[in-house]
Design an enzyme around this catalytic site. Structure first.
Site, PDB file in Angstrom:
ATOM      1  N   HIS A 151       6.297  17.903   9.256  1.00 27.91           N
ATOM      2  CA  HIS A 151       5.291  17.386  10.183  1.00 27.91           C
ATOM      3  C   HIS A 151       4.800  16.026   9.684  1.00 27.91           C
ATOM      4  O   HIS A 151       4.648  15.799   8.495  1.00 27.91           O
ATOM      5  CB  HIS A 151       4.126  18.374  10.367  1.00 27.91           C
TER       6      HIS A 151
ATOM      7  N   TYR B 156       9.482  -2.377  15.187  1.00 28.58           N
ATOM      8  CA  TYR B 156      10.486  -2.452  14.115  1.00 28.58           C
ATOM      9  C   TYR B 156       9.895  -1.980  12.779  1.00 28.58           C
ATOM     10  O   TYR B 156      10.557  -1.260  12.023  1.00 28.58           O
ATOM     11  CB  TYR B 156      11.012  -3.871  13.949  1.00 28.58           C
TER      12      TYR B 156
ATOM     13  N   ASP C 114       3.285  15.864  16.981  1.00 31.14           N
ATOM     14  CA  ASP C 114       2.141  16.024  16.080  1.00 31.14           C
ATOM     15  C   ASP C 114       0.829  16.003  16.857  1.00 31.14           C
ATOM     16  O   ASP C 114       0.541  15.046  17.573  1.00 31.14           O
ATOM     17  CB  ASP C 114       2.164  14.905  15.043  1.00 31.14           C
TER      18      ASP C 114
END
Length: 158
Positions: free
Chosen positions: A22, A112, A64
């Protein structure tokens, strides 16, 4: 071939998403994304669109719930409020598969930077521009894994 496993998830990708914990991120990258120079391990998914890959991963992968954002797309350069069709499709898939999560947008170079810290990058052959998505893995609860296997589940939890 295995039952219950989305058929476009190849063995390398299954291994990758199973190994993730997680809070780990995975990038679903389009054909133009500089996958090989980002740093994380790249898993090829030739002949697969980014939206099909998002659907396959989210079939088995919770997002999440402990953070404000769990999914990100790349902003359109020069028009940060634009939502390309592929990104609208990502949102529909996330909502259907994961629930009420809004995909946040990140400026190209911020996207990025986040991709560089991901656990894995899945390089698809999505040719639509801005077909890039980052997903943050959530917690898989015991009841989601051990459906119908109550005795086994009880032994693990004792």
């Amino acid at each position: 071939m295995l039952r219950g496993i989305h058929p476009i998830l190849n063995p390398d990708l299954l291994r990758a998403i199973a190994r993730m914990g997680h809070g780990d991120d995975i990038v679903i990258a389009d054909a133009n994304f500089p996958s090989s120079t980002m740093g994380p391990e790249v898993i090829r998914a030739d002949g697969v669109t980014a939206t099909d890959m998002a659907e396959a991963i989210l079939t088995h992968f919770p997002l999440d719930t402990f953070v404000p954002e769990s999914a990100w797309r790349m902003e359109v350069v020069g028009d940060p409020t634009a939502v390309p069709e592929v990104c609208a499709e990502f949102q529909e898939i996330v909502t259907r598969r994961a629930g009420d999560f809004k995909i946040a947008s990140l400026e190209r170079f911020a996207f990025y930077e986040r991709a560089r810290t991901a656990a894995y990058i899945v390089a698809t052959t999505e040719f639509r521009l801005y077909g890039n998505l980052i997903l943050k893995k959530g917690v898989v609860h015991p009841h989601e894994v051990y459906r119908g296997r109550q005795n086994f589940s009880q032994r693990l939890n004792n």
